[in-house]
Design an enzyme around this catalytic site. Sequence first.
Site, mmCIF file in Angstrom:
data_model
loop_
_atom_site.group_PDB
_atom_site.id
_atom_site.type_symbol
_atom_site.label_atom_id
_atom_site.label_comp_id
_atom_site.label_asym_id
_atom_site.label_seq_id
_atom_site.Cartn_x
_atom_site.Cartn_y
_atom_site.Cartn_z
ATOM 1 C CG LEU A 492 -1.979 -1.056 1.335
ATOM 2 C CD1 LEU A 492 -2.553 -1.096 2.735
ATOM 3 C CD2 LEU A 492 -3.069 -0.761 0.318
ATOM 4 N N GLY A 495 5.113 3.299 5.505
ATOM 5 C CA GLY A 495 4.717 3.963 6.742
ATOM 6 C C GLY A 495 5.932 4.548 7.407
ATOM 7 N N GLY A 496 5.786 4.980 8.623
ATOM 8 C CA GLY A 496 6.868 5.625 9.361
ATOM 9 C C GLY A 496 8.124 4.772 9.413
ATOM 10 C CG PHE A 497 8.139 1.716 11.857
ATOM 11 C CD1 PHE A 497 7.680 0.465 11.538
ATOM 12 C CD2 PHE A 497 7.442 2.491 12.780
ATOM 13 C CE1 PHE A 497 6.551 -0.037 12.129
ATOM 14 C CE2 PHE A 497 6.307 1.992 13.373
ATOM 15 C CZ PHE A 497 5.848 0.734 13.056
ATOM 16 N N GLY A 498 8.540 1.471 7.749
ATOM 17 C CA GLY A 498 8.646 0.354 6.825
ATOM 18 C C GLY A 498 7.447 0.266 5.908
ATOM 19 C CB VAL A 500 1.750 -0.175 4.877
ATOM 20 C CG1 VAL A 500 0.409 -0.626 5.436
ATOM 21 C CG2 VAL A 500 2.441 0.752 5.848
ATOM 22 C CE LYS A 514 3.379 2.146 10.409
ATOM 23 N NZ LYS A 514 2.651 3.038 11.299
ATOM 24 C CG ASP A 611 5.018 13.014 11.450
ATOM 25 O OD1 ASP A 611 5.010 14.147 10.913
ATOM 26 O OD2 ASP A 611 5.425 11.999 10.878
#
Length: 797
Positions: A492, A495-498, A500, A514, A611
Site C-alpha cells: 500500500l 509507513g513511518g518505519f517500513g 505497509v 506494517k 507528526d
Amino acid sequence: MAIAQFLLLLTISATAFPLHAQPGNTITPSKSIVDGQALISSNGAFEMGFFSPGNSKNRYLGIWYRNIPVQTVVWVANRDSPLNSSTGVLNLTSNGNLILLNDSGYVLWSTSTSNVTNPTVQLLDSGNLILTRGTSKSILWQSFDHPCDTLLPGMKLGWDSSTNFNRNLTSWRGASDPSPGDYTYKFDIHGVAEIFLWEKSARIYRSGPWNGQCFSDIPENTLFRSQFISTRDEDYFTYEVLDSSVISRVVLTKDGVIHHFNWDNTSNDWSDYWYVPKDPCDKYAYCGANGVCNASYSTSCQCLKGFDPKSTKHWNQRVYLGGCVRKTRLDFQSDTFSDLQNVKLPDTSNATADSDRSLDECREWCLKNFSCVAFAMSGESGCLTWTGDLVDIIVVNEGGDDLFFRLAASELDTKKGDSSKKQHAVAIVIPLLLGFLLFVFLGLFILKKKRKQGMLTDSCSKESRGKELELPLFDMSVIESATNNFYFNNKLGEGGFGPVYKGQLRDGQEIAVKRLSKDSVQGLDEFKNEVMLIARLQHRNLVRLLGCCIQREERMLIYEYMPNKSLDTLIFDKTKAALLSWQKRLDIILGIARGLLYLHQDSRLKIIHRDLKASNILLDKDMNPKISDFGTARIFRGDQNQENTRRVVGTYGYMSPEYAMDGIFSVKSDVFGFGVTILEILSGKKNRMVKQVEPHLNLLGYAWTLWKEDRCLELLDEAIECSCPVSKVMRCIQIGLLCVQEGSKDRPTMAEVVLMLSNEGVALPQPKKPGFCIERTSTEQHQSTVPEITHTLFEGR
Ligand SMILES: *[C@@H]1O[C@H](CO)[C@@H](O)[C@H](O)[C@H]1NC(C)=O
Ligand SMILES: *[C@@H]1O[C@H](CO)[C@@H](O)[C@H](O)[C@H]1NC(C)=O
Ligand SMILES: *[C@@H]1O[C@H](CO)[C@@H](O)[C@H](O)[C@H]1NC(C)=O
Ligand SMILES: *[C@@H]1O[C@H](CO)[C@@H](O)[C@H](O)[C@H]1NC(C)=O
Ligand SMILES: *[C@@H]1O[C@H](CO)[C@@H](O)[C@H](O)[C@H]1NC(C)=O
Ligand SMILES: *[C@@H]1O[C@H](CO)[C@@H](O)[C@H](O)[C@H]1NC(C)=O
Ligand SMILES: *[C@@H]1O[C@H](CO)[C@@H](O)[C@H](O)[C@H]1NC(C)=O
Ligand SMILES: *[C@@H]1O[C@H](CO)[C@@H](O)[C@H](O)[C@H]1NC(C)=O
Ligand SMILES: *[C@@H]1O[C@H](CO)[C@@H](O)[C@H](O)[C@H]1NC(C)=O
C-alpha cells in the site's frame, strides 16, 4: 437521515411532548395546566409540561429543552410519585401553593408554600421555575433549589446553612425511571469543603478541594466560568457559560458518571466536554491511605516517599486499598517535609484551612504541631493542614497543587545515600530479571504455539512492556498467506518505519500490515513506541490495532484496513478531490479534531502525536478519519506541559516554529499541525506547494494574505461545489488560522477547537500572524525535498 430525524421528532412529540402547547410562561391561580399543555420560557429555550421518559407509560411533570431534537429532561417535579394516566393537573392555589393532582384529587407533589398573596409561577429563560408574590423580584420557591440529576448554568450545588439544606444531584434510577437512583453528587462540608460522588453511602469519587479556579478534574477553559462561593450562610459551586450560544449542562447519569455536555449542532447530539470518574485513579481512595495514584505509572499505585505497603502481599496482587504505613517513626525534633508536585490534594474532610498564613508560616505552623502530617497552599483556602492519614492523592495533568508531607529526617537522608546504590542494583537486577522472564515467556510461547494452529491469542507482552494489555499475537504464517507472501502488488505504501501491505485473513477481514524494515535502527524504537501507545488507546477517530506479529527477525503491526487510504491521496488529487463535498471535508476536520482531543485530554495519558499531517490521516469506508502512525508520539507525564528534545522528528510544513527551531513540543505543536491540515483540506493544496500562485509564500502565508485582504474564499479548493455556505467556510478558515498562529500560547486547545467547530455561535478571536508563513530558504529548502513519507530528522541545537 432527514426522514428518520423527522420521525424521531414526531414520536417524541406524540408520546412525550404536548402537541397543543398552551403558550405563555406564567401560571396564576386562575390558570392551571393539564396534560397536553405546557409553559414555554419567553426565549423558547425551555418548556415545562407532562412527559413520559423512555418507554415508560407513567406521566411526570418536568422541564426540558424545547429546541433540541433529543428528549433531554433537566428537572422532574414528581420523581417519586408518577401519574399512571394523562389526567394530571398542575394548579396554583390562591394562597400560593403549586400542586400536582391526579384524577382523584390526590396531591402527588407540591411546593409546600403558603400565605403568598397574588402568587405567580413563571418559567424563566434559564430553565428555572420560580414562584413569586405578584411581580415582585423576591423568589419564594424555585426549581433551581431542588435539583434532580442536572446542574444548569446558574444553578447552585451546595450547602445553605440558613435552611440547613444541601442541594445535591441524584441520578435517575433508569432511562425510563426518574425516581432517585443510587448515585448522589453533593458537598461534604466537614473540614474543607469538597464535592463527593456517593454510591448509596459509599464515597466513590472526590472533586478535590477548590483551588481558586476549578476543582482539579475540571479542565481550565475560556468558555465556562466555574465559581465556588463560600459565605457565612452558603457554600456552593456554580458555573456559567460565557458564550450564550452554547447550550450546556452537567448531569449525573444513571450509571454514576458526571458528564459536562454541550449541544453539538453538527452531529445533532450532546457532546462530552469532560466527565468523571474516568479511570481507576479517580476511584476514591484507590491506593488506600498514604498511597499515590499515578495513571501513567504501570501499576497505578505507589506509596508516598518514606512509606511502605501495609501488606506487600495484597499490594503485589494489585489490591491497594490497605494503603501504606511509615517506615520510620516521626520524631518531633528533627522532622522535615518532602514535596509531591501537581497532585489532587488528599481528602480534606479532616483538614483545616487558614487563608492568612503564607507558605513559610504554613510550613512553620505544621512543623510545630505534631499532629500535622502535611500542608499545602491552595487557592483561596490558603494554608491547608492535614492530620491522620493522607487519603486519595492523585497525580493530575493540569490544575494540581503541591503537597508537602512530614517525613522523618532520616528517611530523606538515607534515601539520598541509598538510592544511588539501590538504583545501581536495580539497574542490574531488572534487566537480568526481564531477560529471564523473556526467556520463560518465549519458552511458554513456543510450547503454546506447538499446540495451537493458526492465529494465536496471546499478549505481545515483550513489546508492550508487560502491561496488562491483551494484544493478539498473529502467527507469521497467517500474515504471509494473508498478504500473498508480501506480494508487491499488495503493497500500500511506506509507513513511518517500513512498508505497509494489504491483506485478507481467512475469515474475510481485510487488514493492513506494517512491516518493520530489518535495517531500520530508528524503526525498532518507533515500533515499540507505537505498540505501547496505541494498544492503550481506543477512539473512533484513531486507527485500530488488531494485533502484532513478532517472529524471528520479523516485527509487524496489524491494523484494520482503511479502504479510502490516506487523506493526502484524496485532497491533493484533482479527480478524487471532487468527490469530497464541503460537508464531507467539514466532517473529516471535526473527526480529526475529536481524535486529537482524545489524545490530548480525554485519555488520562496526555499524548502528543508530533507528526500530524494529511498522510497520517486514514479514511475508512464511510470516510471517517482515523489518526495513525504513533511511532514518534510521546506520552507526557502527569504534570508535564512541554518537553524539549534534541532530536526533532516530524515533517516540515507541519511543524510549529517553536518545535522546528527549538525542539520544544507540547499539545500546541499538534494544534499547529492540525491547523495546517485544515487549510490543506479546504484548499486542496499542500502547504509547500502554493508557489505557482504566490512565489514567496507557502499555504499559511497565502491564506494569511487572503484573510487580511478579505478574500479568503479564494483559498477554497475549486473542486468543491460552489454551493457551500460562505459564512461556514470563512469560519473554518479562521479556525485553521487560529491553530497555526506563531505564538503557541495564542493557539487554542483542541477542546476549544472542537467546540468552535461544532458550534457556530461561539465567537472566534481574530487570528494573528501564522508561524512559518513565508517559504523558508536555503537549508530548510533543502530539507523539504525529503519525500513526504519519511520523517525528516535533524539534530537540533
Ligand atoms: C391508575 O391507577 C388507578 C388506581 O390504582 C386505577 O384505577 C387505574 O385503572 C389506573 N389507570 C391506568 C391507566 O392504569
Ligand atoms: C384546579 O384548577 C382548575 C381550573 O382552574 C379548577 O377547575 C380545579 O378545581 C382546581 N383543582 C383544585 C384541586 O384546586
Ligand atoms: C391518585 O394517587 C393516589 C396516590 O398515589 C392513588 O392512590 C390513586 O389511586 C390515584 N388515583 C388515580 C385515579 O390515579
Ligand atoms: C401571612 O403573612 C402575614 C404577613 O405577610 C403574616 O402577618 C401572617 O402571620 C402570615 N400567616 C401565616 C399563617 O403564616
Ligand atoms: C438530595 O436532595 C434531595 C432534595 O432535593 C433530598 O431529598 C435527598 O435526601 C438528598 N440526598 C442526599 C443523599 O443527601
Ligand atoms: C508518574 O509515573 C510516571 C511513569 O512511571 C513517572 O515518570 C512520573 O514521575 C510519576 N509522577 C509522579 C508525580 O510520581
Ligand atoms: C477523618 O477522621 C475520622 C474520625 O477520626 C475518620 O474516621 C476518617 O477516616 C478521617 N477521614 C480521613 C479522610 O482521613
Ligand atoms: C494541632 O493541630 C490540631 C488539628 O489542627 C489541633 O486540634 C491542635 O489544637 C493543635 N495543637 C497545637 C498544640 O496547636
Ligand atoms: C444550534 O442550535 C440551537 C438550537 O436550535 C440554536 O439556538 C443555535 O443558534 C444553533 N447554533 C448554531 C451555530 O447553529
